[in-house]
Motif scaffolding. Structure first.
Motif, PDB file in Angstrom:
ATOM      1  N   GLY A  62      -2.263   1.930   2.294  1.00 50.92           N
ATOM      2  CA  GLY A  62      -2.708   2.840   1.247  1.00 50.92           C
ATOM      3  C   GLY A  62      -1.551   3.549   0.559  1.00 50.92           C
ATOM      4  N   TRP A  63      -0.548   3.960   1.332  1.00 51.00           N
ATOM      5  CA  TRP A  63       0.629   4.616   0.741  1.00 51.00           C
ATOM      6  C   TRP A  63       1.361   3.661  -0.206  1.00 51.00           C
ATOM      7  N   ILE A  64       1.472   2.411   0.201  1.00 49.51           N
ATOM      8  CA  ILE A  64       2.132   1.421  -0.665  1.00 49.51           C
ATOM      9  C   ILE A  64       1.320   1.224  -1.937  1.00 49.51           C
ATOM     10  N   LYS A  65      -0.005   1.190  -1.794  1.00 49.69           N
ATOM     11  CA  LYS A  65      -0.875   1.011  -2.958  1.00 49.69           C
ATOM     12  C   LYS A  65      -0.752   2.182  -3.917  1.00 49.69           C
ATOM     13  N   ILE A  66      -0.732   3.399  -3.388  1.00 55.19           N
ATOM     14  CA  ILE A  66      -0.591   4.595  -4.224  1.00 55.19           C
ATOM     15  C   ILE A  66       0.732   4.560  -4.984  1.00 55.19           C
ATOM     16  N   ALA A  67       1.825   4.268  -4.264  1.00 54.34           N
ATOM     17  CA  ALA A  67       3.146   4.217  -4.909  1.00 54.34           C
ATOM     18  C   ALA A  67       3.197   3.138  -5.983  1.00 54.34           C
ATOM     19  N   LEU A  68       2.590   1.984  -5.693  1.00 53.75           N
ATOM     20  CA  LEU A  68       2.600   0.878  -6.650  1.00 53.75           C
ATOM     21  C   LEU A  68       1.796   1.220  -7.896  1.00 53.75           C
ATOM     22  N   LYS A  69       0.638   1.840  -7.721  1.00 57.52           N
ATOM     23  CA  LYS A  69      -0.189   2.218  -8.872  1.00 57.52           C
ATOM     24  C   LYS A  69       0.551   3.216  -9.762  1.00 57.52           C
ATOM     25  N   LEU A  70       1.205   4.187  -9.151  1.00 61.51           N
ATOM     26  CA  LEU A  70       1.932   5.188  -9.924  1.00 61.51           C
ATOM     27  C   LEU A  70       3.135   4.557 -10.633  1.00 61.51           C
ATOM     28  N   ALA A  71       3.798   3.630  -9.961  1.00 58.05           N
ATOM     29  CA  ALA A  71       4.949   2.952 -10.575  1.00 58.05           C
ATOM     30  C   ALA A  71       4.526   2.085 -11.753  1.00 58.05           C
ATOM     31  N   GLN A  72       3.273   1.640 -11.739  1.00 59.33           N
ATOM     32  CA  GLN A  72       2.745   0.818 -12.829  1.00 59.33           C
ATOM     33  C   GLN A  72       2.059   1.650 -13.906  1.00 59.33           C
ATOM     34  N   GLY A  73       2.140   2.980 -13.762  1.00 59.73           N
ATOM     35  CA  GLY A  73       1.562   3.865 -14.764  1.00 59.73           C
ATOM     36  C   GLY A  73       0.079   4.096 -14.610  1.00 59.73           C
ATOM     37  N   GLU A  74      -0.476   3.767 -13.443  1.00 64.24           N
ATOM     38  CA  GLU A  74      -1.899   3.963 -13.194  1.00 64.24           C
ATOM     39  C   GLU A  74      -2.121   5.253 -12.418  1.00 64.24           C
ATOM     40  N   GLU A  75      -3.352   5.711 -12.401  1.00 68.55           N
ATOM     41  CA  GLU A  75      -3.701   6.908 -11.640  1.00 68.55           C
ATOM     42  C   GLU A  75      -4.031   6.525 -10.203  1.00 68.55           C
ATOM     43  N   ALA A  76      -3.616   7.349  -9.273  1.00 68.39           N
ATOM     44  CA  ALA A  76      -3.909   7.114  -7.859  1.00 68.39           C
ATOM     45  C   ALA A  76      -4.887   8.166  -7.356  1.00 68.39           C
ATOM     46  N   LYS A  77      -5.666   7.791  -6.342  1.00 67.48           N
ATOM     47  CA  LYS A  77      -6.642   8.702  -5.755  1.00 67.48           C
ATOM     48  C   LYS A  77      -6.404   8.791  -4.245  1.00 67.48           C
ATOM     49  N   ILE A  78      -6.842   9.900  -3.656  1.00 71.01           N
ATOM     50  CA  ILE A  78      -6.709  10.067  -2.205  1.00 71.01           C
ATOM     51  C   ILE A  78      -7.443   8.950  -1.479  1.00 71.01           C
ATOM     52  N   SER A  79      -8.554   8.511  -2.033  1.00 66.21           N
ATOM     53  CA  SER A  79      -9.325   7.431  -1.400  1.00 66.21           C
ATOM     54  C   SER A  79      -8.532   6.132  -1.300  1.00 66.21           C
ATOM     55  N   ASP A  80      -7.469   5.998  -2.108  1.00 69.19           N
ATOM     56  CA  ASP A  80      -6.623   4.805  -2.032  1.00 69.19           C
ATOM     57  C   ASP A  80      -5.942   4.678  -0.676  1.00 69.19           C
ATOM     58  N   LEU A  81      -5.803   5.809   0.033  1.00 67.72           N
ATOM     59  CA  LEU A  81      -5.203   5.773   1.361  1.00 67.72           C
ATOM     60  C   LEU A  81      -5.966   4.843   2.307  1.00 67.72           C
ATOM     61  N   PHE A  82      -7.273   4.752   2.106  1.00 69.80           N
ATOM     62  CA  PHE A  82      -8.112   3.979   3.023  1.00 69.80           C
ATOM     63  C   PHE A  82      -8.670   2.711   2.386  1.00 69.80           C
ATOM     64  N   SER A  83      -8.210   2.391   1.198  1.00 69.33           N
ATOM     65  CA  SER A  83      -8.798   1.272   0.461  1.00 69.33           C
ATOM     66  C   SER A  83      -8.178  -0.078   0.804  1.00 69.33           C
ATOM     67  N   GLY A  84      -7.158  -0.071   1.657  1.00 67.99           N
ATOM     68  CA  GLY A  84      -6.482  -1.330   1.962  1.00 67.99           C
ATOM     69  C   GLY A  84      -6.982  -2.025   3.203  1.00 67.99           C
TER      70      GLY A  84
END
Length: 283
Positions: free
Chosen positions: A148-170
């Protein structure tokens, strides 16, 4: 390709330590007094700090020279700005992560306090079955949160919005990530056995596999694509990883409070580096 500044950094990492080791052997051979050895130890620390400071200066100075595929200052600046902008978001994510990590310890201290003491005194003492199950469950959850942390960082690096729920989405990628991590670890260990240097090279070469797994690749495919993305950028990534490590070390030195800032900064900066390097190749 190494520019002159990065060659100086390598010299700072090789020549002074080798000289200090030779001098220490000479002092030991000559039977130097304890006071002299104490002075030498203090001098070694000073030399280390000077080399450390100048390494950072020359790495950053060399970042502006040549046709490097990765601009380190740009990636760190992006990580800094994102960590500042999303401070409370990351603060919440870090707190959730810490709570998840501490739950097994809290469980054992409440339900098996004597077991904990026994285990500390007897290396052969086995944990209770329920403790093993709880530890396994939260190890899996911890792995999912790492994804989830990797997903959050990747989304932000790609200019997308991240959510706390992304922590558990993987969770769907758990086994791909686990298998990829095992393969990656075995490759690096094999490289370390082969006189260390191959291990460092392979560690950098395949380091982007988690991002590629998040983008829908299988473990082996992710490792192969990572080797393509990092081609020609290994030295840059080597020095970049050193800088990010120093940033996290600084956060730890600041009574760990600084890590509330440096952990997200480093995570986003590395994801940004991945996005930039990937955009330069066809895979």
């Amino acid at each position: 390709m190494l520019n002159k500044y990065k060659k100086i950094v390598l010299g700072l990492w090789i020549v002074p330590p080798v000289l200090m080791i030779i001098i220490s052997f000479i002092l030991g051979f000559l039977g130097a007094s304890s006071n002299m050895m104490a002075v030498f130890a203090l001098l070694s620390v000073i030399v280390f700090l000077v080399c450390f400071i100048f390494s950072i200066i020359f790495i950053l100075k060399g970042d502006d020279v040549g046709d490097s595929r990765l601009r380190m200052k740009e990636a760190i600046r992006f990580g800094w700005e994102t960590a500042k902008k999303k401070f409370w978001f990351f603060f919440g994510a870090i707190i959730i992560t810490m709570i998840i990590q501490f739950i097994p310890n809290v469980y054992n201290s409440i339900f098996h306090p004597s077991k904990g003491v026994a285990a500390s005194l007897d290396m052969y003492a086995l944990p209770a079955i329920d403790s093993m199950i709880i530890s396994l469950i939260f190890w899996v959850i911890g792995m999912i949160i790492a994804i989830g942390w990797i997903k959050i960082a990747l989304k932000l690096a790609q200019g997308e919005e991240a959510k706390i729920s992304d922590l558990f989405s993987g969770w769907k990628l758990f086994f791909h990530y686990l298998f990829g991590s095992i393969l990656y670890g075995l490759i690096v260990i094999a490289g370390i056995i082969l006189l260390v240097i191959p291990g460092i090279i392979w560690q950098i070469k395949f380091s982007f596999f988690p991002y590629l797994i998040l983008e829908g690749n299988g473990p082996i495919q992710a490792l192969k694509k990572s080797s393509i993305i990092t081609k020609g950028a290994k030295w840059d990534l080597f020095f970049f990883s050193f800088l990010l490590g120093m940033i996290n070390l600084l956060g730890a030195v600041l009574l760990l409070v600084g890590m509330l800032w440096t952990i997200p900064l480093v995570a986003v900066a590395m994801a940004y580096a991945y996005v930039k390097l990937k955009s330069q190749v066809r895979i």
